[in-house]
Motif scaffolding. Structure first.
Motif, PDB file in Angstrom:
ATOM      1  N   UNK A  96     -19.632  16.904 -17.454  1.00 54.90           N
ATOM      2  CA  UNK A  96     -18.338  16.895 -18.461  1.00 54.90           C
ATOM      3  C   UNK A  96     -17.807  15.637 -18.192  1.00 54.90           C
ATOM      4  N   UNK A  97     -17.233  15.117 -19.304  1.00 56.22           N
ATOM      5  CA  UNK A  97     -16.508  13.939 -19.196  1.00 56.22           C
ATOM      6  C   UNK A  97     -15.129  14.393 -19.085  1.00 56.22           C
ATOM      7  N   UNK A  98     -14.364  13.397 -18.479  1.00 56.67           N
ATOM      8  CA  UNK A  98     -12.602  13.849 -18.314  1.00 56.67           C
ATOM      9  C   UNK A  98     -12.025  12.495 -18.422  1.00 56.67           C
ATOM     10  N   UNK A  99     -10.680  12.676 -18.926  1.00 56.60           N
ATOM     11  CA  UNK A  99      -9.752  11.670 -18.767  1.00 56.60           C
ATOM     12  C   UNK A  99      -8.870  12.037 -17.926  1.00 56.60           C
ATOM     13  N   UNK A 100      -8.385  10.799 -16.947  1.00 59.50           N
ATOM     14  CA  UNK A 100      -7.452  10.916 -16.036  1.00 59.50           C
ATOM     15  C   UNK A 100      -6.453  10.080 -16.221  1.00 59.50           C
ATOM     16  N   UNK A 101      -5.087  10.373 -16.125  1.00 60.26           N
ATOM     17  CA  UNK A 101      -3.828   9.304 -16.269  1.00 60.26           C
ATOM     18  C   UNK A 101      -3.027   9.616 -15.219  1.00 60.26           C
ATOM     19  N   UNK A 102      -3.100   8.331 -14.133  1.00 64.09           N
ATOM     20  CA  UNK A 102      -2.440   8.295 -13.018  1.00 64.09           C
ATOM     21  C   UNK A 102      -1.507   7.211 -13.002  1.00 64.09           C
ATOM     22  N   UNK A 103      -0.199   7.640 -12.355  1.00 64.58           N
ATOM     23  CA  UNK A 103       1.031   6.610 -11.912  1.00 64.58           C
ATOM     24  C   UNK A 103       1.236   6.799 -10.684  1.00 64.58           C
ATOM     25  N   UNK A 104       1.676   5.595 -10.041  1.00 69.92           N
ATOM     26  CA  UNK A 104       1.790   5.538  -8.517  1.00 69.92           C
ATOM     27  C   UNK A 104       3.307   5.035  -8.447  1.00 69.92           C
ATOM     28  N   UNK A 105       4.078   5.495  -7.493  1.00 72.32           N
ATOM     29  CA  UNK A 105       5.307   5.017  -7.208  1.00 72.32           C
ATOM     30  C   UNK A 105       5.330   5.061  -5.705  1.00 72.32           C
ATOM     31  N   UNK A 106       5.131   3.964  -5.173  1.00 78.04           N
ATOM     32  CA  UNK A 106       5.159   3.534  -3.692  1.00 78.04           C
ATOM     33  C   UNK A 106       6.651   3.565  -3.207  1.00 78.04           C
ATOM     34  N   UNK A 107       7.118   4.181  -2.320  1.00 79.60           N
ATOM     35  CA  UNK A 107       8.460   4.310  -1.570  1.00 79.60           C
ATOM     36  C   UNK A 107       8.353   3.089  -0.435  1.00 79.60           C
ATOM     37  N   UNK A 108       8.202   2.023  -1.290  1.00 76.95           N
ATOM     38  CA  UNK A 108       8.149   0.711  -0.241  1.00 76.95           C
ATOM     39  C   UNK A 108       8.853  -0.506  -1.148  1.00 76.95           C
ATOM     40  N   UNK A 109       9.471  -1.371  -0.563  1.00 76.08           N
ATOM     41  CA  UNK A 109       9.919  -2.597  -1.155  1.00 76.08           C
ATOM     42  C   UNK A 109       8.888  -3.439  -1.584  1.00 76.08           C
ATOM     43  N   UNK A 110       7.506  -3.311  -1.204  1.00 71.88           N
ATOM     44  CA  UNK A 110       6.571  -3.933  -1.429  1.00 71.88           C
ATOM     45  C   UNK A 110       5.818  -3.438  -2.736  1.00 71.88           C
ATOM     46  N   UNK A 111       6.308  -2.746  -3.492  1.00 66.59           N
ATOM     47  CA  UNK A 111       5.604  -1.668  -4.442  1.00 66.59           C
ATOM     48  C   UNK A 111       4.571  -2.587  -5.393  1.00 66.59           C
ATOM     49  N   UNK A 112       5.208  -3.661  -5.848  1.00 71.34           N
ATOM     50  CA  UNK A 112       4.054  -4.346  -6.760  1.00 71.34           C
ATOM     51  C   UNK A 112       2.756  -4.841  -6.189  1.00 71.34           C
ATOM     52  N   UNK A 113       2.883  -5.158  -4.951  1.00 75.34           N
ATOM     53  CA  UNK A 113       1.529  -5.306  -4.420  1.00 75.34           C
ATOM     54  C   UNK A 113       0.730  -4.272  -3.939  1.00 75.34           C
ATOM     55  N   UNK A 114       1.263  -3.043  -3.693  1.00 70.17           N
ATOM     56  CA  UNK A 114       0.640  -1.906  -3.288  1.00 70.17           C
ATOM     57  C   UNK A 114      -0.068  -1.282  -4.717  1.00 70.17           C
ATOM     58  N   UNK A 115       0.709  -1.336  -5.609  1.00 71.70           N
ATOM     59  CA  UNK A 115       0.153  -0.895  -6.828  1.00 71.70           C
ATOM     60  C   UNK A 115      -0.999  -1.726  -7.354  1.00 71.70           C
ATOM     61  N   UNK A 116      -0.824  -3.028  -7.313  1.00 71.58           N
ATOM     62  CA  UNK A 116      -1.982  -3.971  -7.640  1.00 71.58           C
ATOM     63  C   UNK A 116      -3.180  -3.741  -6.798  1.00 71.58           C
ATOM     64  N   UNK A 117      -3.042  -3.620  -5.499  1.00 69.94           N
ATOM     65  CA  UNK A 117      -4.277  -3.229  -4.802  1.00 69.94           C
ATOM     66  C   UNK A 117      -4.891  -1.952  -5.069  1.00 69.94           C
ATOM     67  N   UNK A 118      -4.169  -1.030  -5.523  1.00 69.52           N
ATOM     68  CA  UNK A 118      -4.725   0.350  -5.874  1.00 69.52           C
ATOM     69  C   UNK A 118      -5.310   0.162  -7.358  1.00 69.52           C
ATOM     70  N   UNK A 119      -4.748  -0.328  -8.195  1.00 74.84           N
ATOM     71  CA  UNK A 119      -5.407  -0.697  -9.522  1.00 74.84           C
ATOM     72  C   UNK A 119      -6.670  -1.472  -9.509  1.00 74.84           C
ATOM     73  N   UNK A 120      -6.606  -2.644  -8.471  1.00 74.70           N
ATOM     74  CA  UNK A 120      -7.882  -3.404  -8.121  1.00 74.70           C
ATOM     75  C   UNK A 120      -9.026  -2.475  -7.940  1.00 74.70           C
ATOM     76  N   UNK A 121      -8.734  -1.690  -6.733  1.00 78.30           N
ATOM     77  CA  UNK A 121      -9.646  -0.353  -6.292  1.00 78.30           C
ATOM     78  C   UNK A 121     -10.150   0.341  -7.188  1.00 78.30           C
ATOM     79  N   UNK A 122      -9.423   0.755  -8.318  1.00 80.21           N
ATOM     80  CA  UNK A 122      -9.758   1.576  -9.323  1.00 80.21           C
ATOM     81  C   UNK A 122     -10.807   1.164 -10.225  1.00 80.21           C
TER      82      UNK A 122
END
Length: 86
Positions: free
Chosen positions: A1-27
């Motif tokens: 079965x094919x699925x679609x996932x929409x995910x948003x990440x909200x790091x509770x950290x001042x370095x949020x942009x680097x955290x989001x970038x790392x996670x998106x790159x892993x995906x």
């Protein structure tokens, strides 16, 4: 079965942009799924097992590596990848 996932990440950290970038790159590194990212969320498309496995690994990695954060996810049991509609 094919699925679609929409995910948003909200790091509770001042370095949020680097955290989001790392996670998106892993995906994006996973070759079993298709990933589209915009300014509000990341969408993952593929077979159920591949998408869910990637989500499990990614959330675990993120929590263990970066601590407190919020993930918001939406699932649809259909492939809505716009790349497949071309």
């Amino acid at each position: 079965m094919k699925i679609s996932l929409e995910i948003s990440l909200y790091p509770l950290d001042d370095d949020f942009l680097n955290i989001i970038t790392d996670i998106v790159e892993r995906l994006n590194a996973d070759t079993q799924v298709s990933v589209l990212t915009n300014t509000m969320s990341t969408q993952v498309f593929g077979e159920f097992e591949a998408v869910m496995s990637l989500l499990n690994e990614t959330v675990r990695y993120s929590f263990e590596t970066y601590g407190k954060q919020v993930f918001v996810a939406k699932f649809l049991n259909s492939d809505l990848n716009p790349k497949n509609k071309l």
